[in-house]
Design a protein around this motif. Structure first.
Motif, mmCIF file in Angstrom:
data_model
loop_
_atom_site.group_PDB
_atom_site.id
_atom_site.type_symbol
_atom_site.label_atom_id
_atom_site.label_comp_id
_atom_site.label_asym_id
_atom_site.label_seq_id
_atom_site.Cartn_x
_atom_site.Cartn_y
_atom_site.Cartn_z
ATOM 1 N N GLN A 1 0.834 -1.201 0.000
ATOM 2 C CA GLN A 1 0.000 0.000 0.000
ATOM 3 C C GLN A 1 0.875 1.260 0.000
ATOM 4 O OE1 GLN A 1 -3.038 -0.162 -0.617
ATOM 5 N NE2 GLN A 1 -3.820 1.882 -0.177
ATOM 6 N N ALA B 1 3.879 1.470 -1.086
ATOM 7 C CA ALA B 1 4.529 1.562 -2.396
ATOM 8 C C ALA B 1 3.576 2.190 -3.411
ATOM 9 C CB ALA B 1 4.966 0.173 -2.858
ATOM 10 N N LEU B 2 2.333 1.742 -3.387
ATOM 11 C CA LEU B 2 1.325 2.286 -4.311
ATOM 12 C C LEU B 2 1.179 3.787 -4.100
ATOM 13 C CD1 LEU B 2 -0.954 1.608 -6.397
ATOM 14 C CD2 LEU B 2 -2.498 1.464 -4.452
ATOM 15 N N LEU B 3 1.071 4.200 -2.830
ATOM 16 C CA LEU B 3 0.891 5.616 -2.520
ATOM 17 C C LEU B 3 2.175 6.417 -2.759
ATOM 18 C CD1 LEU B 3 -1.320 5.548 0.688
ATOM 19 C CD2 LEU B 3 -2.007 5.938 -1.652
ATOM 20 N N SER B 4 3.283 5.725 -2.965
ATOM 21 C CA SER B 4 4.522 6.431 -3.298
ATOM 22 C C SER B 4 4.700 6.526 -4.808
ATOM 23 C CB SER B 4 5.725 5.699 -2.696
ATOM 24 O OG SER B 4 5.615 5.667 -1.300
ATOM 25 N N GLY B 5 3.698 6.088 -5.538
ATOM 26 C CA GLY B 5 3.766 6.198 -6.985
ATOM 27 C C GLY B 5 4.378 4.995 -7.676
ATOM 28 N N VAL B 6 4.465 3.868 -6.979
ATOM 29 C CA VAL B 6 4.993 2.659 -7.603
ATOM 30 C C VAL B 6 3.846 1.936 -8.312
ATOM 31 C CG1 VAL B 6 6.046 0.414 -7.163
ATOM 32 C CG2 VAL B 6 6.794 2.415 -5.863
#
Lengths: 311, 504
Positions: free
Chosen positions: A195, A197-202
């Motif tokens: 999650q 990672a997703l919110l970090s733009g991954v």
């Protein structure tokens, strides 16, 4: 300091096993035998390298053994029918890439648990291999094909067996990807906290799909080595190899929870398994007992690791 | 006046860096409903978790029927007569009503088989006592939410239950269901139980409660009879604090608009419109669950938009993923550092650069020297206290973890930075540092949307404030006109309208 010690632990385990086995069997620490061990280990190590990517993303890939078998069969079929050797190899790798990607798509887009998705692929491809080979080995014919296979199986580069060189190259590339590239960083991030990672733009889906694809590709490369050693594709080739690969990754200190571990540990883990198998043979341990010894060693290693991590 | 059943005295509780409760007292009386009121973070749930055995208190005494009580864990609390009904129900959906009621204390025969008929009969009796009509052999997922709540209450009742805590029990109920719940509460009052009622809805407090206890910032403020207090006074007790100089507010003087949201609507938010100037901090206030984080995440591309549009520097934008939002200059820092904000297993440096790895790309791999240099710059700028950049983030304190998350967001050079509860769970010193940082961010020309449940923070640091409730914007206030009372009024008025419309 403590962290470094923990990282060195699989390596210390390997050294310990080498010492113990050398004492128990005088035939172990000879150049010939060591090269044999390396050659035998190369197949599992290459599969385990791909498995490391998948496990770092907190996944699992049960389909590698079947991918190995299926791509080996396709390769043998093409070689026997006179296809150019390079093209046949590329076709095998393509098979691995396609089914690895298939796993990745089912897992990310279909939101299926990695265990189940890759279990399905494992069964599917074993069945496909049986259908394709009619349950019988495909013996490779043709001079150029058999020569190339013989070179992979028995040839040497600077005194090192070709399969071992392949293994070394695979690990250098994997190390580079995991530690020096954006993709590698993303693999650790997705496994550590998807999650976040997703919110970090991954692009987490892409990261996972690629990991399964890498795993599939390396399984098919291992498939080529297996094919070369027998000069024929066995319908049951690679059966159960996924478990040895997972064991190598875990022995190497990579966490099944994802996000933590290192590719160099995986080589060491594969070596430990390889040396153990070799030593048990040298020591004339009956094959039924071998399984029990292997199980005990794996359990002890992982238990020691766990105890350490809980602190 | 009812007899005092429960007395909590001098209760204090600290979490690392935060004093959650400071010398609090709380009483509950026989046959009465005591409302426990306070803003988010006032310490209500911490206090109730201590009473129900989830947390252990640092200091203080709990007296139940005059005898000192030590609660070790939730089961122990239950055995000693304290039952809690949590906001989220704790029922097993695919088991039946009676199986849930007897879960963990099943009646068995001498052969260890279940006495089903007996349990069904007992469950029926229990439900009858509450005057609710539920078939105990139905599965939980076959009955309405309100009835599930009744089952939860029935489960909480045993022969010696003397205190029943209800945490926001009407949150998910329709009106008719609220009426049924209130009937049950009246039954419980008649049985001389002491009831603790936690709610944000003052209207309900006036309808069902006998007394109120107000907490603020972890401290006991007052205990009053409902009949002797009005709504306005309660609000004053809840929010009335003096704002001292803990907020180093810096005025922005720009008028250039950077970002605009028009009629944004999706599953979580309805018809949201606002605009944001360069270097401005726009505070978003509201209760927990008002849809504020969801709004932030919708703007950030995590949730799809059904209607409406977003305009960034004059251009219409649409993001299919956080990746696209970041590439366009919008960044979001989650309220939940541990599960959404940071990769705890990675080191400080890798977390700081995670969203900006393209900056360090070169022909073959990453430029690690540059990565280290820039992370070090940010470590200094933001004052992250860590022995080395290769320290794993999980070993840092909450405040420093938050700084890492902010460093990561700033490295992406956002035009709009959405900070969701930027100071949640961090100590006063680190809070002040975050506020100072907010001013630096403003001065550098970034615009900030600050979502916060802490009223003083919203009032102290925002240039403008939007109040949200149930996914909608209920009001907008400038720094000058904003007060806690006005904000609470927007929210509470809404709650009253809601309840009135249900009654009519």
């Amino acid at each position: 300091m403590k962290a470094k010690l923990a990282k060195a632990k699989p390596f210390l385990g390997l050294v310990l096993i080498v010492i113990v086995v050398s004492i128990l069997s005088p035939n172990f620490f000879t150049k010939d035998n060591l090269l044999t061990v390396l050659r035998q280990t190369s197949i599992n190590a290459i599969i385990a390298a791909g498995m490391t990517f998948v496990i770092l993303t907190a996944g699992i890939d049960l389909s590698v053994g079947s991918i190995l078998g299926f791509s080996g069969a396709i390769c043998a079929y093409l070689l026997t029918n006179g296809t150019n050797v390079i093209l046949a190899f590329l076709a095998a790798v393509l098979v691995g890439a396609v089914f690895g990607l298939f796993n990745g798509v089912v897992i990310t887009k279909g939101k299926v648990q990695p265990f189940i998705a890759t279990l399905a692929t494992m069964i599917l491809l074993r069945g496909a291999t049986m259908v394709f080979t009619n349950g019988k080995p495909i013996a490779v014919k043709g001079e150029s094909a058999t020569n190339t296979l013989r070179y992979i199986a028995r040839g040497e580069i600077l005194g090192i067996p070709v399969a071992v060189v392949m293994m070394i190259v695979v690990f250098i590339i994997c190390y580079h990807i995991l530690h020096n590239t954006k993709y590698g960083r993303h693999v650790y991030a997705v496994g550590g906290n998807e999650q976040a990672a997703l919110l970090s733009g991954v692009n987490t889906d892409r990261v996972k799909m690629l990991a399964y694809m890498i795993s599939g590709i390396l399984a098919s490369i291992a498939g080529i080595i297996v094919l070369s050693r027998l000069s024929s594709a066995q319908p049951t080739a690679g059966d159960g190899y996924e478990l040895d690969a997972i064991a190598a990754v875990v022995l190497g200190g990579t966490s099944l929870a994802g996000g933590q571990g290192m590719i160099l540990g995986t080589v060491v883990g594969a070596m430990i398994i390889g040396i153990l198998n070799n030593a048990l043979n040298l020591l004339d341990v009956q094959s039924y007992y071998q399984m029990i010894v292997r199980a005990i060693v794996i359990l002890i290693a992982v238990l020691l690791d766990r105890k350490d991590k809980n602190k | 006046m009812g007899r005092e059943i429960l007395r909590m005295e001098n209760i204090s509780k600290s979490f690392p860096g935060v004093k959650a409760l400071d010398d609090v007292r709380f009483n509950a009386y026989e046959g009465e409903v005591m409302a426990l009121l306070g803003e988010n973070g006032a310490g209500k749930s911490t206090l109730m978790k201590i009473l129900s055995g989830v947390y252990t208190k640092d200091t203080g005494k709990i007296l139940l029927n005059g005898k000192e009580l030590e609660v070790l864990n939730p089961k122990d609390a239950f055995d000693k007569g304290i039952a809690i009904i949590h906001q989220e129900l704790n029922l097993v959906p695919n088991l039946t009503v009676y199986e849930n009621i007897f879960l963990g204390r099943e009646e068995t025969t001498t052969y260890k088989t279940l006495k089903k008929d007996y349990m069904i009969k007992e469950a029926k009796k229990l439900l009858d006592r509450l005057k609710v009509d539920i078939d105990p052999t139905l599965k939980i997922n076959e009955i309405s939410l309100a009835k599930q709540q009744m089952v939860e209450i029935a489960k909480a009742l045993s022969l010696n239950t003397s205190v029943i805590i209800m945490d926001e029990p009407t949150d998910t109920l329709t009106d008719k269901e609220v009426d049924i719940l209130f009937d049950v509460i009246r039954e419980l009052k008649a049985e001389k139980k002491a009831i603790v009622y936690i709610s944000h809805r003052l209207k309900e407090v006036f309808e069902i409660c006998d007394r109120v206890t107000v907490l603020r910032d972890g401290k006991f403020i007052d205990e009053r009879l409902v009949s002797e207090i009005d709504e306005e006074e309660i609000i004053k007790l809840m929010v009335g604090r003096t704002l001292d100089e803990q907020f180093p507010y810096l005025k922005t003087n720009t008028s250039e608009f950077v970002f605009e949201v028009k009629n944004l609507t999706n599953k979580y938010v309805k018809n949201i419109s606002f605009s944001l100037k360069r270097g401005e901090v726009l505070g978003i206030s509201g209760l927990v669950g008002a849809g504020r984080s969801e709004l932030g995440k919708t703007i950030f591309g995590l949730y799809p938009i059904d209607e409406g549009e977003m305009i960034l520097e004059g251009k219409k934008v649409e993001f299919k993923s956080p990746k696209e939002a970041i590439e366009n200059g919008i960044m979001y820092v989650s309220e939940d550092r541990k599960s959404e904000g940071l990769v705890l297993t990675m080191d400080v440096k890798s977390n700081i650069t995670l969203s900006s790895l393209d900056k360090f790309k070169r022909a073959l791999g990453l430029d690690k020297k540059k990565e280290e240099r820039i992370s070090e710059d940010y470590r200094k700028k933001i004052n992250i206290k860590t022995p080395t950049l290769t320290q794993k983030v999980k070993n840092l304190s909450g405040g420093n973890q938050q700084k890492v998350a902010i460093a990561k967001s700033l490295l992406t050079q956002p035009k709009v930075l959405i900070l969701d509860e930027p100071t949640r769970g961090i100590d006063v010193g680190a809070k002040r540092e975050i506020y100072d940082l907010l001013n630096v961010i403003k001065k550098e020309g970034h615009s900030v949307i600050m979502i916060s449940s802490e009223m003083p923070e919203i009032l102290g640091m925002s240039d403008r404030i939007i109040v949200m409730h149930e996914g909608k914007i209920k009001g907008e206030l400038t720094k000058e006109e904003a007060t806690s009372e006005k904000i609470m009024n927007y929210i509470i008025k809404e709650e009253e309208d809601r309840i009135e419309s249900k009654i009519s």
